[in-house]
Write an enzyme that holds these catalytic residues in place. Structure first.
Site, PDB file in Angstrom:
ATOM      1  N   ASP A   1      -0.139   5.145   0.943  1.00 58.63           N
ATOM      2  CA  ASP A   1      -0.361   6.155   1.997  1.00 58.63           C
ATOM      3  C   ASP A   1      -0.513   5.521   3.374  1.00 58.63           C
ATOM      4  O   ASP A   1      -1.387   4.709   3.591  1.00 58.63           O
ATOM      5  CB  ASP A   1      -1.589   6.996   1.641  1.00 58.63           C
TER       6      ASP A   1
ATOM      7  N   ASP B   1       0.890  -1.166   0.000  1.00 60.71           N
ATOM      8  CA  ASP B   1       0.000   0.000   0.000  1.00 60.71           C
ATOM      9  C   ASP B   1       0.930   1.218   0.000  1.00 60.71           C
ATOM     10  O   ASP B   1       2.124   1.107   0.303  1.00 60.71           O
ATOM     11  CB  ASP B   1      -0.863  -0.053   1.278  1.00 60.71           C
TER      12      ASP B   1
HETATM   13  C1  XBP Z   1      -4.990   6.512   0.788  1.00 58.90           C
HETATM   14  C2  XBP Z   1      -6.127   7.222   0.188  1.00 58.90           C
HETATM   15  C3  XBP Z   1      -5.874   8.325  -0.793  1.00 58.90           C
HETATM   16  C4  XBP Z   1      -5.163   9.495  -0.126  1.00 58.90           C
HETATM   17  C5  XBP Z   1      -5.390  10.776  -0.912  1.00 58.90           C
HETATM   18  O1  XBP Z   1      -4.621   5.570  -0.171  1.00 58.90           O
HETATM   19  O2  XBP Z   1      -7.253   6.853   0.459  1.00 58.90           O
HETATM   20  O3  XBP Z   1      -7.133   8.768  -1.253  1.00 58.90           O
HETATM   21  O4  XBP Z   1      -5.755   9.699   1.168  1.00 58.90           O
HETATM   22  O5  XBP Z   1      -4.777  10.623  -2.166  1.00 58.90           O
HETATM   23  P1  XBP Z   1      -3.814   4.190   0.217  1.00 58.90           P
HETATM   24  P2  XBP Z   1      -5.601  10.970  -3.503  1.00 58.90           P
HETATM   25  O6  XBP Z   1      -3.724   4.084   1.721  1.00 58.90           O
HETATM   26  O7  XBP Z   1      -4.653   3.094  -0.411  1.00 58.90           O
HETATM   27  O8  XBP Z   1      -2.464   4.371  -0.428  1.00 58.90           O
HETATM   28  O9  XBP Z   1      -6.134  12.365  -3.364  1.00 58.90           O
HETATM   29  O10 XBP Z   1      -4.576  10.811  -4.592  1.00 58.90           O
HETATM   30  O11 XBP Z   1      -6.681   9.921  -3.557  1.00 58.90           O
HETATM   31 MG    MG Z   2      -2.887   3.225   3.353  1.00 58.66          MG
END
Ligand code: XBP
Ligand code: MG
Length: 252
Positions: free
Chosen positions: A11, A9
């Site tokens: 973020d 993953d």
């Molecule tokens: C985390 C998310 C993303 C980010 C914002 O993604 O839900 O939406 O919060 O980024 P993950 P964007 O944990 O699956 O990596 O504005 O590009 O969506």
């Molecule tokens: Mg994440």
């Protein structure tokens, strides 16, 4: 089955990026004349909605329903602006990779494991984070990238993980996923992936139900990880040998 791939993953897992996203969202709201800002506590609640555009639409429709039309007219440009601000924040160097991430990815590359990314964020955010925080060539270290542009559905839907497995041409029993949120863990588990769960700063209380191993982070030789639950950890930081051992235990 042999361990052939690691799927990360982005973020909260590769790096604690959500505070950067929050600040970028707020900069975009201000730029486009929408008079609200997301506080850390409001943003923490909004993380239950994955995907930036989906998150913003949810917020406006519930908090400012009278502005949904004007917001919808601007959402594409607003989200592009938000991504540019987010990229500046990442390039600014305030956010670093979480402990053990680069070390373990380099070890996996040495051992010729396949690498994938499974995120609800965008390809630009993957490119920015990998090339700024990992290595200028790191975007190409991940031949399979499930993200907002390549997979229409969002976590907890498992499709982003199933897509990466197809792209890597492997079965779920040949891989391990890494996640930071209950929503992401749910998606990985629904794709039948054994998952290492390292809860992130924005989601400390998230349930780790279903995780193979739960740790504070992957650790470094000089920065021990805290073991929280699941299969036992032999070292003070996660090595490829630990992943192989957990993987074979999880296979039963
Ligand atoms: C985390 C998310 C993303 C980010 C914002 O993604 O839900 O939406 O919060 O980024 P993950 P964007 O944990 O699956 O990596 O504005 O590009 O969506
Ligand atoms: Mg994440």
């Amino acid at each position: 089955m042999e361990l052939k791939a690691l799927i990360f993953d982005v973020d909260g897992t590769l790096a604690e990026t959500e505070e950067g996203h929050r600040l970028a969202f707020n900069a975009a709201f201000e730029k486009f004349g929408f008079d609200w800002q997301w506080s850390p506590s409001v943003y923490q609640g909004l993380l239950q909605v994955t995907g930036g555009k989906e998150r913003m639409r949810h917020y406006v429709s519930t908090a400012f329903p009278d502005q949904t039309d004007r917001f919808e007219e601007n959402i594409v440009e607003l989200h592009q602006y938000k991504q540019e601000r987010y990229a500046e924040i990442i390039k600014g160097g305030e956010i670093q990779l979480r402990p053990g991430i680069k070390r373990l990815i380099l070890e996996a590359r040495q051992a010729n494991l396949k690498l994938g990314i499974a995120t609800t964020s965008t390809m630009l955010s993957i490119k920015t984070l990998t090339t700024s925080l990992m290595d200028e060539k790191a975007f190409d270290w991940f031949p399979a990238k499930g993200c907002a542009e390549t997979v229409p559905s969002r976590k907890p839907d498992p499709e982003v993980y199933n897509y990466v497995l197809r792209e890597l041409d492997i079965g779920p029993e040949e891989a391990i996923a890494f996640e930071d949120s209950h929503i992401g863990l749910t998606a990985a588990r629904a794709a039948q992936l054994a998952t290492v769960f390292c809860p992130s700063r924005y989601l400390p209380g998230d349930s780790s139900e279903g995780a193979m191993v739960v740790l504070s982070n992957l650790g470094e030789p000089d920065k021990p990880s805290d073991y929280l639950a699941g299969l036992k950890m032999e070292n003070t930081h996660v090595t490829l040998a630990d992943l192989r051992s957990w993987h074979s235990q999880a296979q039963g």
